[in-house]
Design an enzyme around this catalytic site. Structure first.
Site, PDB file in Angstrom:
ATOM      1  N   PRO A 177       0.776  -1.249   0.000  1.00 29.62           N
ATOM      2  CA  PRO A 177       0.000   0.000   0.000  1.00 29.62           C
ATOM      3  C   PRO A 177       0.800   1.287   0.000  1.00 29.62           C
ATOM      4  O   PRO A 177       0.229   2.359  -0.146  1.00 29.62           O
ATOM      5  CB  PRO A 177      -0.816  -0.116   1.299  1.00 29.62           C
ATOM      6  CG  PRO A 177       0.041  -0.950   2.192  1.00 29.62           C
ATOM      7  CD  PRO A 177       0.708  -1.947   1.297  1.00 29.62           C
ATOM      8  N   ASP A 200       5.169   1.836 -10.922  1.00 26.84           N
ATOM      9  CA  ASP A 200       3.936   2.612 -10.923  1.00 26.84           C
ATOM     10  C   ASP A 200       4.067   3.817 -10.004  1.00 26.84           C
ATOM     11  O   ASP A 200       4.884   3.826  -9.073  1.00 26.84           O
ATOM     12  CB  ASP A 200       2.758   1.759 -10.436  1.00 26.84           C
ATOM     13  CG  ASP A 200       2.064   1.033 -11.570  1.00 26.84           C
ATOM     14  OD1 ASP A 200       2.376   1.321 -12.734  1.00 26.84           O
ATOM     15  OD2 ASP A 200       1.211   0.170 -11.291  1.00 26.84           O
ATOM     16  N   LYS A 222       5.274   7.921 -16.940  1.00 25.43           N
ATOM     17  CA  LYS A 222       5.850   8.866 -17.890  1.00 25.43           C
ATOM     18  C   LYS A 222       6.220   8.208 -19.216  1.00 25.43           C
ATOM     19  O   LYS A 222       6.866   8.834 -20.054  1.00 25.43           O
ATOM     20  CB  LYS A 222       7.081   9.528 -17.269  1.00 25.43           C
ATOM     21  CG  LYS A 222       6.741  10.410 -16.070  1.00 25.43           C
ATOM     22  CD  LYS A 222       7.970  11.085 -15.509  1.00 25.43           C
ATOM     23  CE  LYS A 222       7.597  11.971 -14.311  1.00 25.43           C
ATOM     24  NZ  LYS A 222       8.790  12.619 -13.717  1.00 25.43           N
TER      25      LYS A 222
END
Length: 410
Positions: A177, A200, A222
């Site tokens: 998380p 990510d 990106k």
């Protein structure tokens, strides 16, 4: 003998007779490793702990229910003497010496012909730490050294480079998380061994700073080609780097298969003939509420929890969720990626029967230093999100479990 250090060696006991005398706590600790080694284990003891008895019941060992007798060590390759009877231990040790059976004594290391090291395992490697002298041995220190080495291998802080050719491929790693300590041990080790990491935005960013300088880190957010080509571009990057013979880690937030599009990447790699390892991660759907003091289930309150993607509104034709049915559930509803749609979600749930007073908690940046919790109800949550400026990423918990734990300070 005490003047000379022990000679370390690894015993290959598969299919070979091993005799264990005594079935107390010492045997209970040692037996699993002997079973894992494939030894033909004969246990001699009139009584046993429940755990040892379960091993016998499962057929993992042969239990002879009596005290030690001379001749029990005949044809044995290895013996563990761990009875509570000193005389029996001495007699068995003498028999082992006569038959040239390597023998460990739990009660007297000086009179043993073998010592058991503190052992640990990490991905095909066994770490064994052995005190060099019997006298003055410090088992806690030995175990602490073992633990430090194994932990370093597991979490990547102790890196031993592979000198043989590694099989190129991709590891799809769930990063958890957000808190870097919540990635799995295997995930952290694979990161430490990677040549390329495609990460990510929601992955544990702090872990990237720990990577060696030669590791190429690619920010998946990106990658060019435009918004709607992003997943295809990520798939292409994974395939391209793997085909160059590199070890690639695809680092994703949470779990790769919980709204993470992980299976799309696995399918693309399979079509390209590239091996892929999937490492599950701790999903934010349960870990973030837990970090904020909210149990997704609780005795007498909620016997189920449902995780729903909120990235499209209930009235969007792309939505696959059955919102009328979700409104009728009595358990906990966990919404991911739904901050900007929570007003419409709450309105829909209430329209289909959910009480407007149903508690709601929004946990922003869960498990990180920036974590904060904002509470509301279905009737007030849309306005609360606006006034409190709640931003993504945030996990939304709907249900009575929100009020179970200690309430946050106003």
């Amino acid at each position: 003998m005490a003047e000379h250090p022990a000679y370390p060696v690894g015993l290959r006991l598969s299919g070979r007779r091993v005799v264990v005398l005594g079935a107390g706590q010492v045997a209970q600790r040692r037996l699993p490793a002997l079973i894992a080694a494939g030894a033909d284990i004969v246990l001699v003891s009139p009584e046993a702990t429940p755990s040892v008895e379960a091993m016998a019941d499962a057929g993992e060992i042969t239990w002879v229910r009596r005290r030690y007798e001379d001749g029990d060590l005949a044809a044995a390759w290895y013996a563990l003497i761990a009875t509570s009877d000193p005389d029996a231990n001495t007699a068995a040790s003498a028999e082992a010496e006569r038959h040239r059976v390597w023998c460990v004594r739990s009660d007297d290391a000086d009179r043993a012909t073998a010592w058991t090291p503190a052992t640990g395992h990490s991905e095909g490697v066994t770490v064994a730490v052995l005190t060099t002298e019997a006298r003055g041995r410090d088992p806690r220190h030995t175990a602490a050294i073992r633990d430090a080495v194994v932990e370093g291998l597991r979490d990547g802080t102790l890196v031993a480079p592979h000198h043989r050719t590694r099989t190129p491929g991709v590891a799809l790693v769930g990063g958890g998380p957000g808190d870097p300590d919540l990635i799995t041990v295997r995930g952290r080790r694979l990161l430490a061994e990677a040549d390329v990491v495609i990460a990510d935005r929601l992955g544990p960013r702090d872990l990237l700073a720990e990577l060696p300088p030669h590791v190429e880190v690619i920010d998946a957010a990106k990658i060019p080609y435009g918004r709607y080509m992003a997943q295809e571009a990520i798939n292409s990057a994974l395939i391209e780097h793997a085909k160059q013979g590199k070890s690639v880690v695809r680092l994703k937030g949470g779990d790769p298969f919980v709204f993470g599009r992980g299976m799309e990447e696995v399918q693309a790699l399979a079509e390209a003939g590239i091996p892929c390892t999937v490492v599950p991660g701790i999903s934010s759907s349960i870990s973030v509420p837990g970090a904020a003091g909210i149990p997704v289930t609780h005795r007498g309150v909620a016997h189920e929890f449902t995780v729903v993607s909120g990235h499209v509104a209930p009235d969007d034709e792309r939505s696959l969720a059955d919102w009328p049915s979700l409104a009728k559930l009595t358990g906990t509803l966990v919404i991911l990626m739904g901050v900007d749609k929570i007003g419409k979600i709450a309105e829909t749930l209430v329209a289909h029967g959910k009480s407007p007073n149903t508690p709601v908690a929004l946990v922003q940046e869960g498990t990180t230093a920036a974590q904060r919790r904002v509470d509301a109800t279905l009737a007030t949550v849309a306005e609360t999100v606006r006034t409190e400026d709640v931003k993504a990423p945030a996990v939304i918990v709907i249900g009575e479990v929100v009020t179970v734990g200690p309430q946050p300070l106003a």
